[in-house]
Design an enzyme around this catalytic site. Structure first.
Site, PDB file in Angstrom:
ATOM      1  N   SER A 140       5.785   5.334  -1.507  1.00 29.53           N
ATOM      2  CA  SER A 140       7.584   4.806  -1.761  1.00 29.53           C
ATOM      3  C   SER A 140       8.156   4.397  -1.074  1.00 29.53           C
ATOM      4  O   SER A 140       9.307   4.118  -1.079  1.00 29.53           O
ATOM      5  CB  SER A 140       8.519   5.909  -3.095  1.00 29.53           C
ATOM      6  OG  SER A 140       7.356   5.909  -4.140  1.00 29.53           O
ATOM      7  N   ARG A 141       7.738   4.465   0.469  1.00 33.57           N
ATOM      8  CA  ARG A 141       8.214   3.971   1.611  1.00 33.57           C
ATOM      9  C   ARG A 141       9.681   4.967   2.119  1.00 33.57           C
ATOM     10  O   ARG A 141      10.354   4.398   2.585  1.00 33.57           O
ATOM     11  CB  ARG A 141       9.458   2.233   1.448  1.00 33.57           C
ATOM     12  CG  ARG A 141       7.462   1.313   1.124  1.00 33.57           C
ATOM     13  CD  ARG A 141       6.688   0.934   1.534  1.00 33.57           C
ATOM     14  NE  ARG A 141       5.713  -0.211   1.657  1.00 33.57           N
ATOM     15  CZ  ARG A 141       5.036   0.160   1.213  1.00 33.57           C
ATOM     16  NH1 ARG A 141       4.553   1.341   0.856  1.00 33.57           N
ATOM     17  NH2 ARG A 141       4.450  -1.456   1.179  1.00 33.57           N
ATOM     18  N   LEU A 142       9.363   6.188   1.581  1.00 29.93           N
ATOM     19  CA  LEU A 142      10.043   7.072   1.656  1.00 29.93           C
ATOM     20  C   LEU A 142       9.873   7.785   3.525  1.00 29.93           C
ATOM     21  O   LEU A 142       8.975   8.843   3.449  1.00 29.93           O
ATOM     22  CB  LEU A 142      10.464   8.539   1.257  1.00 29.93           C
ATOM     23  CG  LEU A 142      11.365   8.098  -0.268  1.00 29.93           C
ATOM     24  CD1 LEU A 142      11.665   8.707  -1.339  1.00 29.93           C
ATOM     25  CD2 LEU A 142      12.240   7.231   0.560  1.00 29.93           C
ATOM     26  N   HIS A 143       8.975   7.235   4.705  1.00 32.88           N
ATOM     27  CA  HIS A 143       7.637   7.243   5.474  1.00 32.88           C
ATOM     28  C   HIS A 143       9.607   8.126   6.808  1.00 32.88           C
ATOM     29  O   HIS A 143      10.217   8.658   6.914  1.00 32.88           O
ATOM     30  CB  HIS A 143       8.322   6.634   6.426  1.00 32.88           C
ATOM     31  CG  HIS A 143       7.393   5.001   5.401  1.00 32.88           C
ATOM     32  ND1 HIS A 143       6.722   4.709   4.821  1.00 32.88           N
ATOM     33  CD2 HIS A 143       8.638   3.900   5.866  1.00 32.88           C
ATOM     34  CE1 HIS A 143       6.634   3.748   4.327  1.00 32.88           C
ATOM     35  NE2 HIS A 143       6.907   3.094   4.670  1.00 32.88           N
TER      36      HIS A 143
ATOM     37  N   LYS B 142       1.124  -0.996  -0.034  1.00 33.70           N
ATOM     38  CA  LYS B 142       0.130   0.213   0.008  1.00 33.70           C
ATOM     39  C   LYS B 142       0.764   1.293   0.233  1.00 33.70           C
ATOM     40  O   LYS B 142       2.008   1.629   0.534  1.00 33.70           O
ATOM     41  CB  LYS B 142      -0.933   0.126   1.105  1.00 33.70           C
ATOM     42  CG  LYS B 142      -1.507   1.223   1.857  1.00 33.70           C
ATOM     43  CD  LYS B 142      -2.655   1.286   2.120  1.00 33.70           C
ATOM     44  CE  LYS B 142      -3.384   2.709   2.900  1.00 33.70           C
ATOM     45  NZ  LYS B 142      -4.010   2.528   3.970  1.00 33.70           N
TER      46      LYS B 142
END
Length: 215
Positions: A192-195, A11
């Site tokens: 993009s998982r760049l949390h 997600k």
């Protein structure tokens, strides 16, 4: 080994962001802000948190418990002192708590030292519980191996008979724990998982250092 159907489950997180300049100076204030948003957002059991413990030689264990209060003293939950977690907490006071509020795309990870709550706090909460929960706390030898469900039902019936005409008192082996944090990490999901990960670290002078972690 790789199961592609599982590996392809993903997600993208797009709801919000988290920046150092926008967070509170104290982590409990920041937690209170997020807590208010979680409890007003119709989340299912926002007080559910993973409690991670370990044995003195490092064997980990984790389970879900329920937060009952938080303030400057720490984060409060209740359980059986003689359970597996109770025995591990008695020997190793280092613990971690984890909240995952998926509807808000957020996590909060709390690392700290645990201690037993005072008796007055444990008594007050135990006495506020439904009658059946009080009975269950007495009857269940939590984490012990039992022969079958019938054993538990018989134990409950026996305790119910004992307290048929009065409310049960809190047993000595059941009560509260308080986790005093030394680190609190706030995680906000990003695309993009760049949390965004903002970490509060308790300093020797009791102030809090605020740092950003790479996702």
């Amino acid at each position: 080994m790789l199961n592609q159907k599982i590996a392809d489950l993903r997600k993208d997180y797009i709801m919000a962001s988290l920046d150092e300049k926008d967070v509170a100076k104290h982590p409990l204030e920041q937690f209170g802000k997020w807590w208010k948003e979680a409890t007003s957002g119709e989340l299912d059991e926002p007080n559910a948190m993973t409690l991670a413990t370990s044995t003195p030689d490092g064997l980990p264990s984790a389970r879900i418990v329920l937060l009952k209060s938080f303030d400057e003293d720490g984060f409060l939950f209740f359980t059986n002192y003689e359970s597996q977690k109770g025995q591990e907490l008695a020997l190793n006071h280092h613990v971690c708590l984890l909240f995952f509020w998926k509807e808000l795309e957020r996590q909060v990870r709390i690392t700290g030292i645990v201690s037993k709550a005072d008796k007055a706090t444990s008594d007050a909460y135990y006495n506020s519980r439904p009658h059946g929960s009080k009975i269950g706390a007495i009857a269940s030898p939590q984490s012990k191996v039992i022969a079958n469900r019938g054993f538990l039902e018989q134990a409950v019936a026996k305790v119910e008979e004992t307290f048929a005409n009065r409310e049960p008192e809190r047993p000595d082996y059941w009560g509260g724990y308080v986790v005093k944090p030394s680190k609190i990490e706030f995680w906000q999901g990003r695309s993009s998982r760049l949390h965004d990960r903002i970490l509060y670290v308790l300093e020797p002078d009791s102030s809090w250092l605020i740092e950003r972690l790479a996702p």
